[in-house]
Design an enzyme around this catalytic site. Sequence first.
Site, short mmCIF file in Angstrom:
data_model
loop_
_atom_site.label_atom_id
_atom_site.label_comp_id
_atom_site.label_asym_id
_atom_site.label_seq_id
_atom_site.Cartn_x
_atom_site.Cartn_y
_atom_site.Cartn_z
N ALA A 74 0.81 -1.08 -0.01
CA ALA A 74 -0.12 0.09 -0.05
C ALA A 74 0.93 1.46 -0.04
O ALA A 74 2.23 1.24 0.18
CB ALA A 74 -0.89 -0.14 1.25
N GLN A 76 1.72 3.43 2.01
CA GLN A 76 2.58 3.57 3.29
C GLN A 76 2.95 2.29 3.92
O GLN A 76 3.33 2.02 4.90
CB GLN A 76 1.64 4.56 4.46
CG GLN A 76 1.48 6.01 4.18
CD GLN A 76 2.74 6.55 4.53
OE1 GLN A 76 3.86 6.23 5.06
NE2 GLN A 76 2.86 7.82 4.05
N SER A 77 3.30 1.59 2.77
CA SER A 77 3.79 0.10 3.17
C SER A 77 4.91 -0.03 3.85
O SER A 77 6.21 0.41 3.62
CB SER A 77 3.89 -0.75 1.74
OG SER A 77 4.63 -1.91 2.18
N ASN A 78 5.04 -0.64 5.30
CA ASN A 78 6.16 -0.96 5.88
C ASN A 78 7.11 -2.00 5.25
O ASN A 78 8.30 -1.99 5.38
CB ASN A 78 5.56 -1.52 7.28
CG ASN A 78 5.01 -0.31 8.08
OD1 ASN A 78 5.37 0.86 8.53
ND2 ASN A 78 3.67 -0.69 8.51
N ALA A 80 7.32 -2.46 2.08
CA ALA A 80 8.15 -1.89 1.07
C ALA A 80 9.35 -1.32 1.63
O ALA A 80 10.28 -1.23 0.91
CB ALA A 80 6.91 -0.97 0.12
#
Length: 333
Positions: A74, A76-78, A80
């Site tokens: 998403a 705000q992906s952690n 990623a």
Amino acid sequence: MNLAKFPRRGYVKNPTPIEAAPAFSEALGGKVNIFIKRDDLLPGCAGGNKTRKLDFCIADAIEKGADTIITCGAVQSNHARLTLSWAVKEGMDCHLVLEERVKGSYKPEASGNNFLFQLMGVKSIDVVPGGSDMMGEMEKLAAKLEAEGKKPYIIPGGASNTIGATGYVACAEETLQQLFEMGLKIDHMVVPSGSAGTHAGVVVGMHGCNANIPVSGVNVSRPKDVQEGIVHKLAVETAERVGVKGGIPSEAVECFDSYVGPGYSLPTDSMVEAVKLLASTEGILLDPVYSGKAMAGLVDLVRKGHFPEGSNVLFLHTGGSPALYAYLDTFRD
Ligand SMILES: *Cc1c(COP(=O)(O)O)cnc(C)c1O
């Protein structure tokens, strides 16, 4: 379980702490003792659960000769953020495909994890609409990079395949060993349940070790029955991979879906309360999307008397605090 036979990079050098949370427990009435497994303190940029999974996934990528990592998440992906950070550490390129699950939510100038994508030098970010075929998008990107002479490796969303989930089988073993050394008897474990690798891995590890510690997942997006199906399927496949005989009974997978609110990543009052309460009683930061909603679930279950008086409950803190800085308005009174 003989997890040493699976290639891994060694990103998790030491067990993460298990800490008592006495002031937080007291604020919830003092009838249940809450302990926190601090996977928010794992290595990798700003910590969090994906490091345990990437330890195995990136080892597989390197074994297959990759020089480039592609993953998705998403906006705000952690996951990623942590994939990028470990790729940087390994000297590999990293490309991200981000799903705009909430329309208009991708802002190139946003703070939080998005800021860290830029800071760590992400090679490219493709933003696609919510509901896109993320694997298809990543495969398209991989074909393009291959044509340019790169050797890309795709890590699925959340690194939630059997390779990644093996990291959480290892976490369950680590936790049991620590509890033994501490002489601490835990009655129940509560974990966030998202792309499912964390929940599935913990269930497989606990079941495979005959721990008899029930594990409850708190959903961050899907309805209970859908999530239980996804977690159970991954647990069965992971059990097969790591050699847990006899499968995983469906009763071993339990999810609560009352704390999602209006949807994935959308704030709820109970999330805000849980984040503020843990910060102000224990000085520990949760996140708005995963650990905050999971803790809101734990808080509600404690208040409802779900756990017998005197129970010791272990909450798995999966990290995510950088996302707080993308939600400042949510926390202003
Ligand atoms: C990804 C994530 C989770 C959920 O873990 P899954 O393995 O995807 O279910 C929980 N907390 C944080 C902070 C995460 O980034």
